[in-house]
Design an enzyme around this catalytic site. Structure first.
Site, short mmCIF file in Angstrom:
data_model
loop_
_atom_site.label_atom_id
_atom_site.label_comp_id
_atom_site.label_asym_id
_atom_site.label_seq_id
_atom_site.Cartn_x
_atom_site.Cartn_y
_atom_site.Cartn_z
CD GLU A 111 -0.16 9.09 5.03
OE1 GLU A 111 -0.17 7.89 4.67
OE2 GLU A 111 0.84 9.17 6.03
CG ASP A 112 -3.10 5.92 5.97
OD1 ASP A 112 -2.38 6.93 5.98
OD2 ASP A 112 -3.01 4.86 6.65
CG ASP A 115 -3.76 12.01 12.85
OD1 ASP A 115 -4.77 12.72 13.20
OD2 ASP A 115 -3.17 11.24 13.64
CG PHE A 164 -7.88 5.11 15.51
CD1 PHE A 164 -6.97 5.69 15.14
CD2 PHE A 164 -8.31 3.52 15.08
CE1 PHE A 164 -5.81 4.95 14.76
CE2 PHE A 164 -7.18 3.07 14.72
CZ PHE A 164 -5.84 3.62 14.47
NE ARG A 177 -1.93 -2.63 7.33
CZ ARG A 177 -1.60 -1.50 7.76
NH1 ARG A 177 -2.00 -0.39 7.24
NH2 ARG A 177 -0.38 -1.49 8.61
P1 XMP Z 1 0.70 12.14 11.34
O1 XMP Z 1 1.95 12.25 10.91
O2 XMP Z 1 0.11 12.93 10.25
O3 XMP Z 1 0.38 10.61 10.84
O4 XMP Z 1 -0.24 12.22 12.43
C1 XMP Z 1 -0.60 10.11 9.86
C2 XMP Z 1 -0.35 8.64 10.13
O5 XMP Z 1 -1.13 8.30 11.47
C3 XMP Z 1 -2.01 7.08 11.15
N1 XMP Z 1 -3.26 7.29 11.62
C4 XMP Z 1 -4.07 6.42 11.59
N2 XMP Z 1 -4.19 5.19 11.17
N3 XMP Z 1 -6.69 5.03 11.50
C5 XMP Z 1 -5.55 4.63 11.27
O6 XMP Z 1 -5.46 3.08 11.02
C6 XMP Z 1 -6.51 6.29 12.17
O7 XMP Z 1 -7.69 7.06 12.52
C7 XMP Z 1 -5.43 7.25 12.01
N4 XMP Z 1 -4.97 8.42 12.41
C8 XMP Z 1 -3.64 8.37 11.99
C9 XMP Z 1 -1.80 6.89 9.64
O8 XMP Z 1 -0.86 5.71 9.48
C10 XMP Z 1 -1.44 7.99 9.07
O9 XMP Z 1 -0.42 7.47 8.04
MG MG Z 2 0.40 5.51 7.29
#
Ligand code: XMP
Ligand code: MG
Length: 192
Positions: A111-112, A115, A164, A177
């Site tokens: 996962e990236d 959060d 963010f 991206r």
């Molecule tokens: P959860 O379910 O853990 O979600 O809240 C994680 C997803 O939320 C997105 N996410 C971000 N994407 N910059 C982004 O580009 C951020 O700072 C960020 N914080 C959360 C992301 O897609 C991740 O998979």
């Molecule tokens: Mg994501």
């Protein structure tokens, strides 16, 4: 009679070069290499299936897969995204499932960002139904402060505070991206 329409959301896309670098491409490469080495040691003599979460994890997965010296294949899943206003109901929807069976295989979800944890809790539950031999989680970034459900990753490149970020696969409204570093997206540029 005059009807009042909601104002259209204004999105600002400042140039990425104006954003503060949180992790440079060199720092990212160093951490990915270290994670790849650790994973290769943990799974020595075995093979792994890496399951990337589209689209944000695509770039991390492609680097991580090449940093892992043990045999690995990859697959991808996609889940519905709620943008910045993420729901806290736990409602996550699968948009694309895995292509190949993972029963009896050693799986790592890639996962990236971890959060709130809602996405990965959902995906973990879903993948466990396929009866893999083992299941772990690798994430490029971890925002522990934001967690709503108890879930931790086994492999983490970097922990960050509640900010963010964009770049290295991560987007703001699908942009940035391809930015090579991980940079802080300025709060004041977020559309309301
Ligand atoms: P959860 O379910 O853990 O979600 O809240 C994680 C997803 O939320 C997105 N996410 C971000 N994407 N910059 C982004 O580009 C951020 O700072 C960020 N914080 C959360 C992301 O897609 C991740 O998979
Ligand atoms: Mg994501």
């Amino acid at each position: 009679m005059a009807t009042s329409k909601p104002a259209p959301v204004q999105l600002n896309f400042p140039p990425s070069s104006s954003m503060e670098v949180l992790f440079s491409k060199e720092e990212i490469a160093g951490r990915v290499k270290a994670l790849g080495k650790q994973i290769s040691e943990d799974y020595a003599g075995q093979s792994i299936v890496l399951i990337g979460v589209l689209k944000g994890a695509a770039i991390f997965l492609s680097d991580l897969a090449r940093a892992i010296s043990v045999d690995n294949t990859f697959d991808f899943v996609a889940v519905s995204s709620y943008g910045r206003a993420r729901v806290s109901s736990g409602a996550v929807k699968l948009i694309k499932d895995i292509d190949n069976p993972i029963e009896g295989k050693h799986v790592i979800i890639v996962e990236d960002i971890l959060d709130t944890g809602l996405t990965l809790s959902y995906l973990r539950g879903l993948m466990l139904q396929h009866m893999p031999a083992s299941l772990k989680i690798a994430t490029c970034l971890d925002k522990p402060e934001r967690r709503l459900v108890p879930i931790e990753a086994d492999y983490i490149a970097f922990q960050i505070p509640n900010q963010f970020v964009i770049g290295y696969g991560m987007d703001y409204a699908e942009k940035y991206r391809n930015v090579e570093d991980i940079r802080l997206f300025p709060e004041e540029a977020v559309g309301h």
